[in-house]
Each structure stands twice: as structure tokens, then as C-alpha cells.
Design a protein around this motif. Structure first.
Motif, PDB file in Angstrom:
ATOM      1  N   MET A  42       2.172   5.585  -3.982  1.00  0.00           N
ATOM      2  CA  MET A  42       2.092   4.123  -4.002  1.00  0.00           C
ATOM      3  C   MET A  42       1.058   3.625  -5.005  1.00  0.00           C
ATOM      4  O   MET A  42       1.301   2.652  -5.720  1.00  0.00           O
ATOM      5  CB  MET A  42       1.763   3.593  -2.600  1.00  0.00           C
ATOM      6  N   VAL A  43      -0.079   4.284  -5.080  1.00  0.00           N
ATOM      7  CA  VAL A  43      -1.109   3.881  -6.038  1.00  0.00           C
ATOM      8  C   VAL A  43      -0.592   4.058  -7.457  1.00  0.00           C
ATOM      9  O   VAL A  43      -0.776   3.188  -8.310  1.00  0.00           O
ATOM     10  CB  VAL A  43      -2.422   4.660  -5.807  1.00  0.00           C
ATOM     11  N   HIS A  44       0.084   5.163  -7.731  1.00  0.00           N
ATOM     12  CA  HIS A  44       0.648   5.375  -9.067  1.00  0.00           C
ATOM     13  C   HIS A  44       1.717   4.332  -9.385  1.00  0.00           C
ATOM     14  O   HIS A  44       1.809   3.863 -10.514  1.00  0.00           O
ATOM     15  CB  HIS A  44       1.202   6.791  -9.204  1.00  0.00           C
ATOM     16  N   MET A  45       2.505   3.964  -8.394  1.00  0.00           N
ATOM     17  CA  MET A  45       3.518   2.929  -8.606  1.00  0.00           C
ATOM     18  C   MET A  45       2.873   1.591  -8.934  1.00  0.00           C
ATOM     19  O   MET A  45       3.420   0.808  -9.714  1.00  0.00           O
ATOM     20  CB  MET A  45       4.388   2.772  -7.357  1.00  0.00           C
ATOM     21  N   SER A  46       1.710   1.326  -8.372  1.00  0.00           N
ATOM     22  CA  SER A  46       1.051   0.041  -8.594  1.00  0.00           C
ATOM     23  C   SER A  46       0.604  -0.140 -10.047  1.00  0.00           C
ATOM     24  O   SER A  46       0.410  -1.261 -10.496  1.00  0.00           O
ATOM     25  CB  SER A  46      -0.146  -0.117  -7.654  1.00  0.00           C
ATOM     26  N   TYR A  47       0.489   0.940 -10.793  1.00  0.00           N
ATOM     27  CA  TYR A  47       0.095   0.852 -12.194  1.00  0.00           C
ATOM     28  C   TYR A  47       1.280   0.616 -13.126  1.00  0.00           C
ATOM     29  O   TYR A  47       1.099   0.345 -14.301  1.00  0.00           O
ATOM     30  CB  TYR A  47      -0.643   2.121 -12.630  1.00  0.00           C
ATOM     31  N   ASP A  48       2.507   0.725 -12.619  1.00  0.00           N
ATOM     32  CA  ASP A  48       3.707   0.533 -13.415  1.00  0.00           C
ATOM     33  C   ASP A  48       4.257  -0.867 -13.145  1.00  0.00           C
ATOM     34  O   ASP A  48       4.748  -1.148 -12.048  1.00  0.00           O
ATOM     35  CB  ASP A  48       4.749   1.595 -13.062  1.00  0.00           C
ATOM     36  N   ILE A  49       4.193  -1.736 -14.134  1.00  0.00           N
ATOM     37  CA  ILE A  49       4.603  -3.127 -13.967  1.00  0.00           C
ATOM     38  C   ILE A  49       6.081  -3.237 -13.601  1.00  0.00           C
ATOM     39  O   ILE A  49       6.479  -4.090 -12.819  1.00  0.00           O
ATOM     40  CB  ILE A  49       4.309  -3.927 -15.249  1.00  0.00           C
ATOM     41  N   ALA A  50       6.906  -2.384 -14.147  1.00  0.00           N
ATOM     42  CA  ALA A  50       8.350  -2.463 -13.919  1.00  0.00           C
ATOM     43  C   ALA A  50       8.785  -1.864 -12.585  1.00  0.00           C
ATOM     44  O   ALA A  50       9.936  -1.998 -12.200  1.00  0.00           O
ATOM     45  CB  ALA A  50       9.080  -1.763 -15.059  1.00  0.00           C
ATOM     46  N   CYS A  51       7.889  -1.234 -11.889  1.00  0.00           N
ATOM     47  CA  CYS A  51       8.253  -0.526 -10.664  1.00  0.00           C
ATOM     48  C   CYS A  51       8.114  -1.438  -9.453  1.00  0.00           C
ATOM     49  O   CYS A  51       7.103  -2.114  -9.283  1.00  0.00           O
ATOM     50  CB  CYS A  51       7.357   0.694 -10.496  1.00  0.00           C
ATOM     51  N   GLU A  52       9.148  -1.457  -8.630  1.00  0.00           N
ATOM     52  CA  GLU A  52       9.095  -2.188  -7.371  1.00  0.00           C
ATOM     53  C   GLU A  52       9.274  -1.204  -6.228  1.00  0.00           C
ATOM     54  O   GLU A  52      10.184  -0.378  -6.265  1.00  0.00           O
ATOM     55  CB  GLU A  52      10.208  -3.226  -7.301  1.00  0.00           C
ATOM     56  N   GLN A  59       9.236   1.743   1.845  1.00  0.00           N
ATOM     57  CA  GLN A  59       7.874   2.088   1.446  1.00  0.00           C
ATOM     58  C   GLN A  59       6.898   1.004   1.898  1.00  0.00           C
ATOM     59  O   GLN A  59       5.806   1.309   2.369  1.00  0.00           O
ATOM     60  CB  GLN A  59       7.791   2.288  -0.065  1.00  0.00           C
ATOM     61  N   LEU A  60       7.298  -0.250   1.762  1.00  0.00           N
ATOM     62  CA  LEU A  60       6.443  -1.352   2.215  1.00  0.00           C
ATOM     63  C   LEU A  60       6.280  -1.328   3.730  1.00  0.00           C
ATOM     64  O   LEU A  60       5.192  -1.593   4.245  1.00  0.00           O
ATOM     65  CB  LEU A  60       7.017  -2.686   1.749  1.00  0.00           C
ATOM     66  N   GLN A  68       2.864   0.115   8.458  1.00  0.00           N
ATOM     67  CA  GLN A  68       2.606   0.934   9.647  1.00  0.00           C
ATOM     68  C   GLN A  68       1.293   1.704   9.503  1.00  0.00           C
ATOM     69  O   GLN A  68       0.538   1.837  10.470  1.00  0.00           O
ATOM     70  CB  GLN A  68       3.755   1.889   9.884  1.00  0.00           C
ATOM     71  N   LEU A  69       1.023   2.209   8.312  1.00  0.00           N
ATOM     72  CA  LEU A  69      -0.232   2.928   8.094  1.00  0.00           C
ATOM     73  C   LEU A  69      -1.427   1.996   8.286  1.00  0.00           C
ATOM     74  O   LEU A  69      -2.440   2.393   8.854  1.00  0.00           O
ATOM     75  CB  LEU A  69      -0.266   3.535   6.693  1.00  0.00           C
ATOM     76  N   ILE A  70      -1.300   0.769   7.823  1.00  0.00           N
ATOM     77  CA  ILE A  70      -2.378  -0.207   7.974  1.00  0.00           C
ATOM     78  C   ILE A  70      -2.648  -0.469   9.450  1.00  0.00           C
ATOM     79  O   ILE A  70      -3.802  -0.488   9.888  1.00  0.00           O
ATOM     80  CB  ILE A  70      -2.035  -1.520   7.248  1.00  0.00           C
ATOM     81  N   GLU A  96      -4.804  -2.716   2.843  1.00  0.00           N
ATOM     82  CA  GLU A  96      -4.379  -4.119   2.866  1.00  0.00           C
ATOM     83  C   GLU A  96      -4.340  -4.695   1.458  1.00  0.00           C
ATOM     84  O   GLU A  96      -3.419  -5.443   1.111  1.00  0.00           O
ATOM     85  CB  GLU A  96      -5.303  -4.940   3.765  1.00  0.00           C
ATOM     86  N   ASP A  97      -5.321  -4.353   0.633  1.00  0.00           N
ATOM     87  CA  ASP A  97      -5.318  -4.793  -0.766  1.00  0.00           C
ATOM     88  C   ASP A  97      -4.111  -4.241  -1.510  1.00  0.00           C
ATOM     89  O   ASP A  97      -3.458  -4.953  -2.276  1.00  0.00           O
ATOM     90  CB  ASP A  97      -6.601  -4.369  -1.481  1.00  0.00           C
ATOM     91  N   LEU A  98      -3.803  -2.975  -1.289  1.00  0.00           N
ATOM     92  CA  LEU A  98      -2.638  -2.356  -1.929  1.00  0.00           C
ATOM     93  C   LEU A  98      -1.358  -3.036  -1.453  1.00  0.00           C
ATOM     94  O   LEU A  98      -0.477  -3.334  -2.261  1.00  0.00           O
ATOM     95  CB  LEU A  98      -2.590  -0.854  -1.616  1.00  0.00           C
ATOM     96  N   ASP A  99      -1.282  -3.333  -0.169  1.00  0.00           N
ATOM     97  CA  ASP A  99      -0.101  -4.000   0.383  1.00  0.00           C
ATOM     98  C   ASP A  99       0.078  -5.374  -0.250  1.00  0.00           C
ATOM     99  O   ASP A  99       1.187  -5.746  -0.642  1.00  0.00           O
ATOM    100  CB  ASP A  99      -0.233  -4.105   1.899  1.00  0.00           C
ATOM    101  N   GLU A 100      -0.982  -6.144  -0.350  1.00  0.00           N
ATOM    102  CA  GLU A 100      -0.908  -7.466  -0.962  1.00  0.00           C
ATOM    103  C   GLU A 100      -0.473  -7.367  -2.421  1.00  0.00           C
ATOM    104  O   GLU A 100       0.347  -8.161  -2.880  1.00  0.00           O
ATOM    105  CB  GLU A 100      -2.248  -8.182  -0.862  1.00  0.00           C
ATOM    106  N   PHE A 101      -1.010  -6.409  -3.141  1.00  0.00           N
ATOM    107  CA  PHE A 101      -0.657  -6.238  -4.539  1.00  0.00           C
ATOM    108  C   PHE A 101       0.803  -5.830  -4.696  1.00  0.00           C
ATOM    109  O   PHE A 101       1.530  -6.373  -5.537  1.00  0.00           O
ATOM    110  CB  PHE A 101      -1.568  -5.187  -5.197  1.00  0.00           C
TER     111      PHE A 101
END
Length: 60
Positions: free
Chosen positions: A15-25, A30-31, A36-38, A51-56
Motif C-alpha cells: 500500500m505504501v508503494h502504491m501511494s507513490y504511484d499517481i496513476a495507481c488506485e 484493499q481499502l 479493518q487494520l486501523i 489513518e493518514d495512509l487511508d485518507e491519502f
């Protein structure tokens, strides 16, 4: 990252790696899994980071 071979660490790493790719949703599952992890996280610092990752990833 104390337990790099766990499913949780593997999922969060992806998920963190996906957050660096603008084109990736992220996929809806996964969301949902991140949500659930949160809800289950006891460590307040990690919970805030998740929570920050989820918001982003949700775009708000």
C-alpha cells in the motif's frame, strides 16, 4: 517493519508503494482491509500513520 514476513507487513508495504504511484488506485478490497487494520490497531502511532495512509489513498 519489525515483522517483515507477516501478511500485515506485506500488505502495508504494498500500500505504501502504491501511494507513490499517481496513476495507481487501490482496489476496494484493499481499502476495506486497510480500514479493518486501523480498527484493530492498538499502537496509537501506527494507528495514526494508517489513518493518514487511508485518507491519502481515498483522496480526502
Amino acid at each position: 517493519m519489525n515483522h517483515p514476513k507477516t501478511q500485515k507487513a506485506d500488505f502495508l508495504w504494498e500500500m505504501v508503494h502504491m501511494s507513490y504511484d499517481i496513476a495507481c488506485e487501490p482496489e476496494p478490497w484493499q481499502l476495506m482491509h486497510l480500514s479493518q487494520l486501523i480498527s484493530r490497531e492498538r499502537n496509537p502511532e501506527l494507528r495514526d500513520a494508517l489513518e493518514d495512509l487511508d485518507e491519502f489513498m481515498n483522496g480526502y
